[in-house]
Design a protein around this motif. Sequence first.
Motif, mmCIF file in Angstrom:
data_model
loop_
_atom_site.group_PDB
_atom_site.id
_atom_site.type_symbol
_atom_site.label_atom_id
_atom_site.label_comp_id
_atom_site.label_asym_id
_atom_site.label_seq_id
_atom_site.Cartn_x
_atom_site.Cartn_y
_atom_site.Cartn_z
ATOM 1 N N GLU A 1 0.810 -1.218 0.000
ATOM 2 C CA GLU A 1 0.000 0.000 0.000
ATOM 3 C C GLU A 1 0.848 1.275 0.000
ATOM 4 O O GLU A 1 0.380 2.320 -0.442
ATOM 5 N N GLN B 1 -7.099 7.297 3.396
ATOM 6 C CA GLN B 1 -8.429 7.869 3.569
ATOM 7 C C GLN B 1 -9.244 7.108 4.620
ATOM 8 O O GLN B 1 -10.233 7.633 5.132
ATOM 9 N N SER B 2 -8.823 5.911 4.962
ATOM 10 C CA SER B 2 -9.615 5.079 5.881
ATOM 11 C C SER B 2 -9.648 5.677 7.286
ATOM 12 O O SER B 2 -8.687 6.277 7.763
ATOM 13 N N VAL C 1 -7.392 10.083 -4.360
ATOM 14 C CA VAL C 1 -8.284 8.993 -4.790
ATOM 15 C C VAL C 1 -9.072 9.431 -6.019
ATOM 16 O O VAL C 1 -9.124 8.719 -7.029
ATOM 17 N N LYS C 2 -9.675 10.586 -5.941
ATOM 18 C CA LYS C 2 -10.490 11.101 -7.046
ATOM 19 C C LYS C 2 -9.647 11.243 -8.324
ATOM 20 O O LYS C 2 -10.071 10.831 -9.406
ATOM 21 N N LEU D 1 -3.356 4.630 -6.017
ATOM 22 C CA LEU D 1 -4.757 4.613 -5.580
ATOM 23 C C LEU D 1 -4.926 3.762 -4.321
ATOM 24 O O LEU D 1 -5.626 4.164 -3.383
ATOM 25 N N LYS D 2 -4.273 2.627 -4.272
ATOM 26 C CA LYS D 2 -4.355 1.754 -3.091
ATOM 27 C C LYS D 2 -3.830 2.488 -1.852
ATOM 28 O O LYS D 2 -4.431 2.444 -0.781
ATOM 29 N N GLU E 1 -8.640 7.723 -9.721
ATOM 30 C CA GLU E 1 -9.792 7.069 -10.354
ATOM 31 C C GLU E 1 -10.102 7.713 -11.695
ATOM 32 O O GLU E 1 -10.397 7.016 -12.674
ATOM 33 N N LYS F 1 -8.481 12.308 -0.239
ATOM 34 C CA LYS F 1 -9.688 12.378 -1.078
ATOM 35 C C LYS F 1 -9.343 12.860 -2.486
ATOM 36 O O LYS F 1 -9.788 12.268 -3.479
ATOM 37 N N LYS G 1 -6.417 5.276 -0.847
ATOM 38 C CA LYS G 1 -7.618 4.722 -0.199
ATOM 39 C C LYS G 1 -7.327 4.299 1.231
ATOM 40 O O LYS G 1 -8.145 4.505 2.126
ATOM 41 N N LYS G 2 -6.155 3.733 1.463
ATOM 42 C CA LYS G 2 -5.790 3.334 2.829
ATOM 43 C C LYS G 2 -5.613 4.574 3.699
ATOM 44 O O LYS G 2 -6.063 4.609 4.842
#
Length: 130
Positions: free
Chosen positions: A47, A78-79, A112-113, A71-72, A116, A109, A75-76
């Motif tokens: 990650e 962001q958790s 990630v956006k 991205l991975k 994606e 955020k 996202k982590k």
Amino acid sequence: MQYIFAESLKDLERKYKTQQKVEIFAELDSEVEDVIFKNKHLFEDEEIDFWISLDPYNDTLIEIEDIKYLLKFAKKLQSKNVLNEIKDDDWFKKIEYYCSITEIEKFAKDLVKGCEFALSNKKKIVSSGD
């Protein structure tokens, strides 16, 4: 560090030289970068290894196949588990004046956006260092 949509490092350089609009979709200041690096133990190697490999002082082209690693990581980051661990850390409480959880959340955020979007539109990303 800034994250920018660009087809190549030359494309980015050309945009800067001709003063074309450069699409920065995520920004990471050095304080947030330090907090993430200090808390790298909260991530699995898969990650965070790619993010750590990015040169914070130079421009790095991130090919489409590598965006999934970025991205991975995002996202982590962001958790809620990671954010709560950071927020509850005594070291972070001492430096919170310089770097807030809100800044970390916004960076995650935005990243990630952007990742994606890049993946769904077959775009490349440049990580632009200081």
